[in-house]
Design an enzyme around this catalytic site. Sequence first.
Site, PDB file in Angstrom:
ATOM      1  N   ASP A  86       0.931  -1.266  -0.038  1.00 30.35           N
ATOM      2  CA  ASP A  86       0.029   0.051   0.062  1.00 30.35           C
ATOM      3  C   ASP A  86       0.937   1.172  -0.034  1.00 30.35           C
ATOM      4  O   ASP A  86       2.124   1.155   0.210  1.00 30.35           O
ATOM      5  CB  ASP A  86      -0.902  -0.100   1.079  1.00 30.35           C
ATOM      6  CG  ASP A  86      -0.339  -0.445   2.540  1.00 30.35           C
ATOM      7  OD1 ASP A  86       0.912  -0.315   2.714  1.00 30.35           O
ATOM      8  OD2 ASP A  86      -1.014  -0.756   3.343  1.00 30.35           O
ATOM      9  N   ASN A 155      -7.535  -2.292  14.254  1.00 30.89           N
ATOM     10  CA  ASN A 155      -8.839  -2.596  14.011  1.00 30.89           C
ATOM     11  C   ASN A 155      -8.646  -3.719  13.102  1.00 30.89           C
ATOM     12  O   ASN A 155      -9.942  -4.066  12.294  1.00 30.89           O
ATOM     13  CB  ASN A 155      -9.573  -1.476  13.172  1.00 30.89           C
ATOM     14  CG  ASN A 155      -8.765  -1.150  11.855  1.00 30.89           C
ATOM     15  OD1 ASN A 155      -7.893  -1.794  11.637  1.00 30.89           O
ATOM     16  ND2 ASN A 155      -9.086   0.034  11.106  1.00 30.89           N
ATOM     17  N   HIS A 157      -7.225  -4.465  10.158  1.00 34.64           N
ATOM     18  CA  HIS A 157      -7.107  -4.267   8.999  1.00 34.64           C
ATOM     19  C   HIS A 157      -5.716  -5.207   8.314  1.00 34.64           C
ATOM     20  O   HIS A 157      -4.818  -5.365   9.134  1.00 34.64           O
ATOM     21  CB  HIS A 157      -6.983  -2.983   8.610  1.00 34.64           C
ATOM     22  CG  HIS A 157      -5.516  -2.211   8.838  1.00 34.64           C
ATOM     23  ND1 HIS A 157      -5.808  -0.883   9.062  1.00 34.64           N
ATOM     24  CD2 HIS A 157      -4.632  -2.334   9.230  1.00 34.64           C
ATOM     25  CE1 HIS A 157      -4.465  -0.250   9.074  1.00 34.64           C
ATOM     26  NE2 HIS A 157      -3.817  -1.344   9.444  1.00 34.64           N
ATOM     27  N   GLU A 162      -9.481  -1.559   5.155  1.00 34.94           N
ATOM     28  CA  GLU A 162     -10.140  -1.279   6.581  1.00 34.94           C
ATOM     29  C   GLU A 162     -11.387  -1.955   6.784  1.00 34.94           C
ATOM     30  O   GLU A 162     -11.798  -2.822   6.060  1.00 34.94           O
ATOM     31  CB  GLU A 162     -10.540   0.164   6.638  1.00 34.94           C
ATOM     32  CG  GLU A 162      -9.293   1.050   6.368  1.00 34.94           C
ATOM     33  CD  GLU A 162      -8.282   1.358   7.660  1.00 34.94           C
ATOM     34  OE1 GLU A 162      -8.163   0.313   8.383  1.00 34.94           O
ATOM     35  OE2 GLU A 162      -7.931   2.370   7.781  1.00 34.94           O
TER      36      GLU A 162
HETATM   37  P1  PGA Z   1       2.370  -1.397  12.698  1.00 34.55           P
HETATM   38  O1  PGA Z   1       1.065  -1.447  11.541  1.00 34.55           O
HETATM   39  O2  PGA Z   1       2.992  -2.825  12.123  1.00 34.55           O
HETATM   40  O3  PGA Z   1       2.667  -0.199  12.550  1.00 34.55           O
HETATM   41  O4  PGA Z   1       1.505  -1.679  14.055  1.00 34.55           O
HETATM   42  C1  PGA Z   1       0.591  -2.553  11.159  1.00 34.55           C
HETATM   43  C2  PGA Z   1      -0.693  -2.315  10.180  1.00 34.55           C
HETATM   44  O5  PGA Z   1      -1.390  -1.270  10.264  1.00 34.55           O
HETATM   45  O6  PGA Z   1      -1.070  -3.178   9.323  1.00 34.55           O
END
Ligand code: PGA
Length: 262
Positions: A86, A155, A157, A162
Amino acid sequence: MRNTAMKPVRSLESKLNLPANVHIFANSQDVAGAVSNRIFSQIKRKPASVLGLATGETPRPIYAAMRAAYHRQDASFSHVTTFNLDEYAGLSNDHPDSFAAYMRRELFAHTDFQAERINLLKGDAENLHMEAGAYENAIKAAGGIDLQLLGIGLNGHIGFNEPGSTADSRTRTVRLSEATLTANLPSMTALSAVPSQAITMGIASILEAKEILIIAIGSRKARACLRALQGQQDLSCPASLLATHANVTWLLDEDASEFLDR
Ligand code: PGA
């Protein structure tokens, strides 16, 4: 930080029996060691492997292990093709807060990945819809992703898919949730706000990878892991849709496995 909006369906008093594809490690370094070893064995077996890569805090120790292995001359990535999950909409690949810049800092600039085999979504493409379609085509042309790394959001995702994202979603522009905007703000170095939109591989695009490793570190991820692993496919927890894939391995540290019965 815990996302209080996300209620586990299951009571936290009764822990979830540990699914067979979930591995728990003492700490994040041990998780990174296991993931990087899987990457090294994949590349030894198939030097021209196609890797799906993630950004964020979670993969940093994995990329450190890959840099170290390259410097020890234990690993070469010169034939590997990569696709990142992404990118923030509106940010060019040169912007310091872009995921492209993160990848250069954490991995690409310090190893022998070849620029022509690195694929990154262009957040500042004139037409993000066309950018998304071209990315899907490039993944297909490369023969599909052999090994996909994923983190999990607070959350639930995966990528920037999302809650509410559907199993048939493809690479597309998405609006980021409040939970994600809040969670990602500390990693912004040159911006005072997280861009509100992003371009992300879809859930269907991710599920086409031949193998998926999903990594969760820290107690703040424990609730999302519980929701994703408790068996129901639930669009409000996109990571739960990984249950439909035949080759997914979860790698958690002890804190992230708080609600799993070991
Ligand atoms: P993080 O993000 O590794 O910074 O916790 C993971 C994500 O949001 O997919």
